[in-house]
Motif scaffolding. Structure first.
Motif, PDB file in Angstrom:
ATOM      1  N   LYS A 227      10.500   0.614   6.947  1.00 58.95           N
ATOM      2  CA  LYS A 227       9.659   0.386   8.126  1.00 58.95           C
ATOM      3  C   LYS A 227       8.805  -0.869   7.936  1.00 58.95           C
ATOM      4  N   PRO A 228       8.963  -1.854   8.811  1.00 59.11           N
ATOM      5  CA  PRO A 228       8.240  -3.131   8.671  1.00 59.11           C
ATOM      6  C   PRO A 228       6.722  -3.019   8.664  1.00 59.11           C
ATOM      7  N   GLU A 229       6.167  -1.964   9.229  1.00 57.98           N
ATOM      8  CA  GLU A 229       4.708  -1.816   9.252  1.00 57.98           C
ATOM      9  C   GLU A 229       4.135  -1.262   7.947  1.00 57.98           C
ATOM     10  N   ARG A 230       4.981  -0.840   7.038  1.00 57.64           N
ATOM     11  CA  ARG A 230       4.510  -0.265   5.771  1.00 57.64           C
ATOM     12  C   ARG A 230       4.178  -1.364   4.757  1.00 57.64           C
ATOM     13  N   TYR A 231       3.142  -1.109   3.967  1.00 60.48           N
ATOM     14  CA  TYR A 231       2.733  -2.097   2.967  1.00 60.48           C
ATOM     15  C   TYR A 231       3.800  -2.310   1.900  1.00 60.48           C
ATOM     16  N   SER A 232       4.552  -1.263   1.568  1.00 55.76           N
ATOM     17  CA  SER A 232       5.607  -1.434   0.564  1.00 55.76           C
ATOM     18  C   SER A 232       6.678  -2.410   1.070  1.00 55.76           C
ATOM     19  N   TYR A 233       6.976  -2.365   2.341  1.00 56.67           N
ATOM     20  CA  TYR A 233       7.945  -3.283   2.958  1.00 56.67           C
ATOM     21  C   TYR A 233       7.420  -4.716   2.868  1.00 56.67           C
ATOM     22  N   ILE A 234       6.151  -4.879   3.214  1.00 60.95           N
ATOM     23  CA  ILE A 234       5.524  -6.211   3.163  1.00 60.95           C
ATOM     24  C   ILE A 234       5.477  -6.717   1.721  1.00 60.95           C
ATOM     25  N   ALA A 235       5.209  -5.810   0.777  1.00 58.13           N
ATOM     26  CA  ALA A 235       5.170  -6.203  -0.644  1.00 58.13           C
ATOM     27  C   ALA A 235       6.533  -6.711  -1.098  1.00 58.13           C
ATOM     28  N   ILE A 236       7.591  -6.026  -0.709  1.00 63.32           N
ATOM     29  CA  ILE A 236       8.933  -6.492  -1.078  1.00 63.32           C
ATOM     30  C   ILE A 236       9.151  -7.901  -0.520  1.00 63.32           C
ATOM     31  N   LYS A 237       8.796  -8.105   0.730  1.00 61.71           N
ATOM     32  CA  LYS A 237       8.944  -9.424   1.367  1.00 61.71           C
ATOM     33  C   LYS A 237       8.202 -10.504   0.581  1.00 61.71           C
ATOM     34  N   ARG A 238       6.948 -10.228   0.244  1.00 62.76           N
ATOM     35  CA  ARG A 238       6.126 -11.236  -0.454  1.00 62.76           C
ATOM     36  C   ARG A 238       6.613 -11.478  -1.882  1.00 62.76           C
ATOM     37  N   LEU A 239       7.043 -10.425  -2.575  1.00 62.68           N
ATOM     38  CA  LEU A 239       7.587 -10.595  -3.928  1.00 62.68           C
ATOM     39  C   LEU A 239       8.831 -11.482  -3.886  1.00 62.68           C
ATOM     40  N   VAL A 240       9.724 -11.211  -2.933  1.00 61.79           N
ATOM     41  CA  VAL A 240      10.945 -12.007  -2.789  1.00 61.79           C
ATOM     42  C   VAL A 240      10.598 -13.456  -2.445  1.00 61.79           C
ATOM     43  N   GLU A 241       9.632 -13.648  -1.552  1.00 65.02           N
ATOM     44  CA  GLU A 241       9.209 -15.007  -1.185  1.00 65.02           C
ATOM     45  C   GLU A 241       8.667 -15.778  -2.388  1.00 65.02           C
ATOM     46  N   LYS A 242       8.071 -15.070  -3.344  1.00 67.67           N
ATOM     47  CA  LYS A 242       7.527 -15.705  -4.554  1.00 67.67           C
ATOM     48  C   LYS A 242       8.571 -15.800  -5.667  1.00 67.67           C
ATOM     49  N   SER A 243       9.828 -15.459  -5.330  1.00 66.05           N
ATOM     50  CA  SER A 243      10.942 -15.508  -6.290  1.00 66.05           C
ATOM     51  C   SER A 243      10.727 -14.605  -7.492  1.00 66.05           C
ATOM     52  N   ILE A 244      10.081 -13.470  -7.268  1.00 66.11           N
ATOM     53  CA  ILE A 244       9.894 -12.475  -8.322  1.00 66.11           C
ATOM     54  C   ILE A 244      11.041 -11.481  -8.212  1.00 66.11           C
ATOM     55  N   GLU A 245      11.755 -11.276  -9.316  1.00 67.17           N
ATOM     56  CA  GLU A 245      12.868 -10.325  -9.292  1.00 67.17           C
ATOM     57  C   GLU A 245      12.327  -8.956  -8.904  1.00 67.17           C
ATOM     58  N   THR A 246      12.876  -8.398  -7.841  1.00 71.04           N
ATOM     59  CA  THR A 246      12.327  -7.189  -7.246  1.00 71.04           C
ATOM     60  C   THR A 246      13.391  -6.118  -7.103  1.00 71.04           C
ATOM     61  N   GLN A 247      13.013  -4.898  -7.464  1.00 74.23           N
ATOM     62  CA  GLN A 247      13.846  -3.726  -7.229  1.00 74.23           C
ATOM     63  C   GLN A 247      12.993  -2.718  -6.483  1.00 74.23           C
ATOM     64  N   ALA A 248      13.648  -1.722  -5.876  1.00 77.96           N
ATOM     65  CA  ALA A 248      12.896  -0.786  -5.048  1.00 77.96           C
ATOM     66  C   ALA A 248      13.450   0.629  -5.149  1.00 77.96           C
ATOM     67  N   PHE A 249      12.516   1.582  -5.138  1.00 81.62           N
ATOM     68  CA  PHE A 249      12.847   3.009  -5.131  1.00 81.62           C
ATOM     69  C   PHE A 249      12.197   3.638  -3.903  1.00 81.62           C
ATOM     70  N   GLY A 250      12.964   4.431  -3.171  1.00 78.28           N
ATOM     71  CA  GLY A 250      12.429   5.125  -2.013  1.00 78.28           C
ATOM     72  C   GLY A 250      13.224   6.373  -1.716  1.00 78.28           C
TER      73      GLY A 250
END
Length: 120
Positions: free
Chosen positions: A12-35
């Protein structure tokens, strides 16, 4: 940058976890996710099984304290260097367990850390 695992990831785009993934990826930080639901967010596959994760440096939590309890052992078994407790996830019981296992506890907001260049 060190690999980050977002726990409590949402599609869900309104969730902070979604926004965090976006910002981590934008900063080129290797990102994985559990949900609880699998899906793709900014090229990051949200997975529903902890055994898919290895060599995690930072865990950033987006689960309320009651929901964290079910994942204590799994999170500790990842042996991350630090866990970031975002607003609403503060959990003194879990802090103690993590510190006893040599894992750094950081009470902060991942989005603020990224925006102010303090995420390291």
């Amino acid at each position: 940058m060190k690999k980050t695992l977002v726990i409590g990831a949402s599609l869900k785009p309104e969730r902070y976890s979604y926004i965090a993934i976006k910002r981590l990826v934008e900063k080129s930080i290797e990102t994985q996710a559990f949900g609880v639901k699998e899906g793709l967010v900014f090229g990051v596959q949200i997975k529903t099984n902890f055994k898919d994760f290895h060599d995690i440096h930072t865990v950033t939590l987006y689960l309320n304290p009651k929901r964290q309890v079910a994942y204590y052992k799994q999170i500790i078994s990842l042996n991350p260097k630090r866990i970031i407790f975002n607003p609403g996830t503060e959990n003194p019981e879990f802090y103690t367990l993590l510190k006893d296992n040599g894992i750094q506890v950081e009470i902060a907001c991942t989005l603020v850390l990224l925006a102010t260049h303090q995420y390291g």
